[in-house]
Design a protein around this motif. Structure first.
Motif, mmCIF file in Angstrom:
data_model
loop_
_atom_site.group_PDB
_atom_site.id
_atom_site.type_symbol
_atom_site.label_atom_id
_atom_site.label_comp_id
_atom_site.label_asym_id
_atom_site.label_seq_id
_atom_site.Cartn_x
_atom_site.Cartn_y
_atom_site.Cartn_z
ATOM 1 N N LEU A 42 15.377 0.725 12.006
ATOM 2 C CA LEU A 42 14.440 0.801 10.878
ATOM 3 C C LEU A 42 13.123 1.425 11.316
ATOM 4 C CD1 LEU A 42 15.231 -2.685 9.312
ATOM 5 C CD2 LEU A 42 16.117 -0.447 8.630
ATOM 6 N N GLN A 43 12.708 2.450 10.613
ATOM 7 C CA GLN A 43 11.482 3.193 10.947
ATOM 8 C C GLN A 43 10.590 3.248 9.718
ATOM 9 O OE1 GLN A 43 10.793 4.603 13.905
ATOM 10 N NE2 GLN A 43 12.768 4.277 14.909
ATOM 11 N N PHE A 44 9.904 2.150 9.467
ATOM 12 C CA PHE A 44 9.099 2.120 8.237
ATOM 13 C C PHE A 44 7.606 2.349 8.485
ATOM 14 C CE2 PHE A 44 12.881 0.207 6.357
ATOM 15 C CZ PHE A 44 12.872 0.795 5.106
ATOM 16 N N GLU A 45 7.223 2.536 9.763
ATOM 17 C CA GLU A 45 5.778 2.634 10.025
ATOM 18 C C GLU A 45 5.160 3.812 9.278
ATOM 19 O OE1 GLU A 45 8.126 2.185 12.287
ATOM 20 O OE2 GLU A 45 7.736 0.078 12.777
ATOM 21 N N TRP A 46 5.888 4.948 9.253
ATOM 22 C CA TRP A 46 5.328 6.120 8.544
ATOM 23 C C TRP A 46 5.124 5.809 7.063
ATOM 24 C CZ3 TRP A 46 7.703 8.515 4.410
ATOM 25 C CH2 TRP A 46 9.050 8.206 4.194
ATOM 26 N N LEU A 47 6.080 5.034 6.478
ATOM 27 C CA LEU A 47 5.962 4.708 5.053
ATOM 28 C C LEU A 47 4.817 3.701 4.840
ATOM 29 C CD1 LEU A 47 7.079 5.250 2.236
ATOM 30 C CD2 LEU A 47 8.813 3.493 2.631
ATOM 31 N N ASP A 48 4.655 2.782 5.796
ATOM 32 C CA ASP A 48 3.503 1.853 5.713
ATOM 33 C C ASP A 48 2.213 2.662 5.607
ATOM 34 O OD1 ASP A 48 5.399 -0.076 6.294
ATOM 35 O OD2 ASP A 48 4.702 -0.447 8.349
ATOM 36 N N ARG A 49 2.112 3.687 6.480
ATOM 37 C CA ARG A 49 0.862 4.472 6.509
ATOM 38 C C ARG A 49 0.719 5.319 5.245
ATOM 39 N NH1 ARG A 49 2.731 5.162 11.801
ATOM 40 N NH2 ARG A 49 3.373 7.312 11.393
ATOM 41 N N ALA A 50 1.832 5.855 4.769
ATOM 42 C CA ALA A 50 1.762 6.663 3.532
ATOM 43 C C ALA A 50 1.291 5.794 2.364
ATOM 44 C CB ALA A 50 3.126 7.279 3.234
ATOM 45 N N ILE A 51 1.866 4.585 2.265
ATOM 46 C CA ILE A 51 1.491 3.684 1.169
ATOM 47 C C ILE A 51 0.018 3.307 1.294
ATOM 48 C CG2 ILE A 51 1.858 1.322 0.291
ATOM 49 C CD1 ILE A 51 4.887 1.768 0.792
ATOM 50 N N GLU A 52 -0.403 3.035 2.507
ATOM 51 C CA GLU A 52 -1.795 2.648 2.727
ATOM 52 C C GLU A 52 -2.742 3.805 2.366
ATOM 53 O OE1 GLU A 52 -2.981 -0.256 3.127
ATOM 54 O OE2 GLU A 52 -5.032 0.544 3.314
ATOM 55 N N THR A 53 -2.365 5.012 2.780
ATOM 56 C CA THR A 53 -3.232 6.166 2.518
ATOM 57 C C THR A 53 -3.334 6.429 1.013
ATOM 58 O OG1 THR A 53 -2.488 7.115 4.601
ATOM 59 C CG2 THR A 53 -3.558 8.622 3.063
ATOM 60 N N LEU A 54 -2.210 6.440 0.353
ATOM 61 C CA LEU A 54 -2.215 6.729 -1.093
ATOM 62 C C LEU A 54 -2.881 5.578 -1.857
ATOM 63 C CD1 LEU A 54 1.454 8.048 -1.229
ATOM 64 C CD2 LEU A 54 -0.571 9.444 -1.692
ATOM 65 N N GLY A 55 -2.506 4.366 -1.484
ATOM 66 C CA GLY A 55 -3.026 3.190 -2.192
ATOM 67 C C GLY A 55 -4.527 3.032 -2.001
ATOM 68 N N SER A 56 -4.997 3.244 -0.780
ATOM 69 C CA SER A 56 -6.433 3.023 -0.571
ATOM 70 C C SER A 56 -7.266 4.135 -1.204
ATOM 71 C CB SER A 56 -6.757 2.828 0.911
ATOM 72 O OG SER A 56 -6.346 3.966 1.611
ATOM 73 N N ALA A 57 -6.617 5.261 -1.555
ATOM 74 C CA ALA A 57 -7.344 6.298 -2.318
ATOM 75 C C ALA A 57 -7.465 5.905 -3.786
ATOM 76 C CB ALA A 57 -6.614 7.629 -2.188
ATOM 77 N N GLY A 58 -6.778 4.838 -4.173
ATOM 78 C CA GLY A 58 -6.894 4.356 -5.561
ATOM 79 C C GLY A 58 -5.655 4.600 -6.397
ATOM 80 N N LEU A 59 -4.585 5.075 -5.757
ATOM 81 C CA LEU A 59 -3.368 5.371 -6.524
ATOM 82 C C LEU A 59 -2.439 4.162 -6.567
ATOM 83 C CD1 LEU A 59 -2.894 8.857 -4.901
ATOM 84 C CD2 LEU A 59 -3.255 8.498 -7.358
#
Ligand code: GAL
Length: 638
Positions: free
Chosen positions: A51-68
């Motif tokens: 399982l390699q979810f770290e990239w998705l963790d970061r993508a979610i964090e980046t998009l989410g913290s921008a307000g999306l």
């Protein structure tokens, strides 16, 4: 409800260094939702269990913290290559018996339990990881069930599951033989294990067998979807949804939708015009760069019913696509028009497909809001304009329409099994009814055969294959006038001609003596104007003839609260029938010019002009490819 905008984004297609800038740019454009993840299984789990979810963790964090707000997709439409090593028999098999291969997407059979379990496993892993993530505000399960002709599969797992399903439906083999009429051509079975799938027969298989298999195949989609619903529900409070398609009737969307919270669909107006719509050349040329003026609205209204009031456009065409025979660009204004039209029909979110054009693989010719080298594509400015429009528009409240169409997926399965006439098609018939209601300026709801709560002035049920007594009763109760026909109530659940005449007609002194199908080049004229095409039910009985054909046979018969239409009407005949029904039920019609459509909400009237040229309605001029929004007083009757 305040409608919002979104976009489909594939972080795995771009260097991580671009994500933050992309997120900021989305927000600046006025987008508030972003859908990700639905095809990324090979990056989430490159090897079984790795399982390699770290990239998705970061993508979610980046998009989410921008307000999306994020719609997170389960990636089950694209099983990675290693899945085939684990489950070599998971691939679907087509009607000719060819196994479909790896190398694109949707390469799975809904009946393969091993694959269903893999899907449940990945859904649980994702649910546990992101179910309570504050940025993940909705979940999309799989992607476009049925796309690329994938609902029906003739695989060994499908065969085994079908036999079980039949045994559960019919209990004994004698019951099945009787129900299907297997005495015909000595098709009788001695055991459920003898029953095969209805492909590769010498000539037409028994239509009852085919219809049962279509019902089963639809149910397999419902069950497949439900497995992931059950996996995710305990792990998240966010709504669960799926993105359905245009003119796709292979499974019962009402049944899949019953397990989900929101229905969404993928709207490609220009692709649909050339790829999946009948229509004269002149019509297709007039709307080449706009799309058909009723096709999108039809699906908006249908999916509003599938979502029990809650629905979105998950993928909105932003420019030329890659998959239709020809792919012209939308005229300026059309991306905005399509978006606002969806809002007029009650969309909570309109989300564009896709953020940036992919420079590689199958869809490299499909536009996005940005070009593949990161410059604004024409759709971007229009999306931005819609975002501004929505701020000005504020709340949009839906009201129940006065007319409805009864829509039934199983009727399409029946009539595609035995069309009897090459141009008879359920969608085509229902769509012609929908167009007629819209030409009359009416807003339209859809209802399913299980719906029984709302009351309408008028319900149309064209081509409704099977009408059981319960449905007949509910239909009578749920409207002032129901118009059945043509080809309504014509078969039983098991594809037999009903013994006691046509159900649904018992309140009419009327029966069907014979049916005819006509080639597209022929028609049968009706006294006073208009004609029937494709299909004629020859009616007899004492019920009043409201319209008759020029040969003296009945074209429209009337009884108490029920009319029966004998043929597949052309435009003129539909317009006459709708006008007569309106007079009978007190409906107010507001005839619209060609290409201009109305949609009423509680607080607005949207005038939507699909023409390239200005159009005038009731003293209002609407520019070509433009939308005029009139405010209305919510206390006024609609
Ligand atoms: C949809 C699909 C998307 C993309 C798009 C292209 O059918 O869900 O993944 O393929 O079409 O128009």
């Amino acid at each position: 409800m305040k409608p919002e905008l979104g976009v489909c984004y594939y972080p795995e297609h771009w260097p991580e260094t671009m994500w933050a800038e992309d997120a900021a740019h989305m927000v600046e454009t006025g987008l508030t939702w972003v859908r990700i993840g639905e095809f990324a299984w090979s990056r989430m789990e490159p090897q079984p269990g790795d399982l390699q979810f770290e990239w998705l963790d970061r993508a979610i964090e980046t998009l989410g913290s921008a307000g999306l707000k994020i719609v997170l997709g389960t990636p089950t439409a694209t099983p990675p290559r290693w899945m085939l090593d684990k489950h070599p028999d998971m691939l679907a098999v087509d009607q000719r018996g060819n196994t479909r291969k790896f190398g694109s997407r949707r390469h799975y059979c809904f009946s393969h339990q091993g694959y269903v379990d893999e899907c449940t496993r990945i859904a649980v892993i994702m649910g546990e990881r992101y179910g309570e993530n504050p940025h993940v505000a909705a979940w999309q399960i799989d992607n476009e069930y049925g796309c690329h002709d994938t609902t029906v599969s003739y695989s060994t797992p499908a065969l085994q599951a079908f036999r079980h399903w039949l045994a559960a439906q019919y209990a004994t083999i004698d019951t099945l033989n009787e129900a299907w009429g297997n005495v015909f051509w000595s098709m009788e079975y001695r055991d459920f294990e003898e029953i095969d799938l209805p492909n590769q027969t010498v000539t037409e298989p028994n239509p009852a067998h085919v219809l049962a298999f279509r019902r089963f195949s639809s149910q397999q989609v419902v069950t497949f979807n439900k497995a992931q619903v059950d996996a995710l529900r305990p792990l998240t409070d966010a709504p669960l949804l799926h993105n359905y398609m245009g003119r796709t009737l292979d499974f019962d969307h009402f049944k899949v939708g019953a397990d989900l919270d929101i229905a969404t669909w993928d709207s490609y107006p220009i692709g649909f015009l050339s790829d999946r719509l009948e229509g004269g050349e002149a019509h297709k040329i007039a709307f080449l760069q706009q799309g058909d003026p009723d096709m999108q609205a039809f699906h908006h209204d249908l999916y509003r019913a599938v979502g029990r009031g809650r629905w979105w456009v998950m993928e909105q065409q932003p420019g030329p696509v890659n998959w239709a025979p020809y792919n012209p660009a939308p005229l300026p204004g059309m991306v905005r028009l399509w978006s606002l039209e969806a809002v007029a029909h009650g969309a909570e979110v309109v989300s564009y497909f896709r953020w940036r054009q992919a420079p590689f693989a199958q869809e490299q010719m499909h536009t996005g809001l940005l070009t593949s080298n990161n410059r604004p594509a024409p759709g971007l400015a229009e999306a931005q304009q819609v975002a501004d429009d929505l701020v000005r528009l504020g709340e949009v409240q839906q009201v129940q329409a006065k007319v409805a169409i009864l829509f039934d997926y199983a009727s399409d399965w029946a009539w595609s099994t035995q069309p009897q006439g090459a141009s008879f098609d359920y969608f085509r018939l229902v769509f012609s009814a929908y167009r007629a209601l819209r030409r009359a300026g009416l807003s339209v709801d859809f209802v399913s055969t299980n719906e029984n709560s709302a009351h309408y002035a008028l319900i149309l049920a064209p081509g409704l294959a099977t009408i059981d007594p319960d449905l007949e009763h509910r239909l009578a109760k749920s409207c002032d006038l129901a118009i059945l026909g043509p080809r309504s109530g014509a078969i039983t659940h098991d594809f037999q001609i009903p013994n006691s005449g046509r159900p649904g007609l018992c309140k009419l002194d009327c029966d069907v003596d014979l049916v005819e199908s006509l080639p597209s080049t022929s028609e049968r004229a009706v006294h006073g104007g208009g004609a029937a095409r494709h299909w004629i039910d020859r009616l007899s009985g004492q019920a009043e003839d409201l319209l008759s054909f020029e040969d003296g046979t009945s074209a429209l018969k009337a009884g108490d609260g029920i009319w029966y239409l004998a043929g597949f009407p052309d435009e003129t005949l539909w317009d006459r029938v709708i006008a007569m029904a309106a007079k009978k039920t007190g409906l107010d019609l507001q005839k619209t010019p060609q290409g201009l459509r109305l949609r009423e909400t509680a607080n607005h009237v949207f005038l939507i002009n699909y023409n390239a040229e200005p159009a005038v309605w009731n003293g209002h001029t609407v520019q070509g490819c433009d939308v005029e929004i009139l405010k209305r007083d919510p206390s006024e009757p609609t």
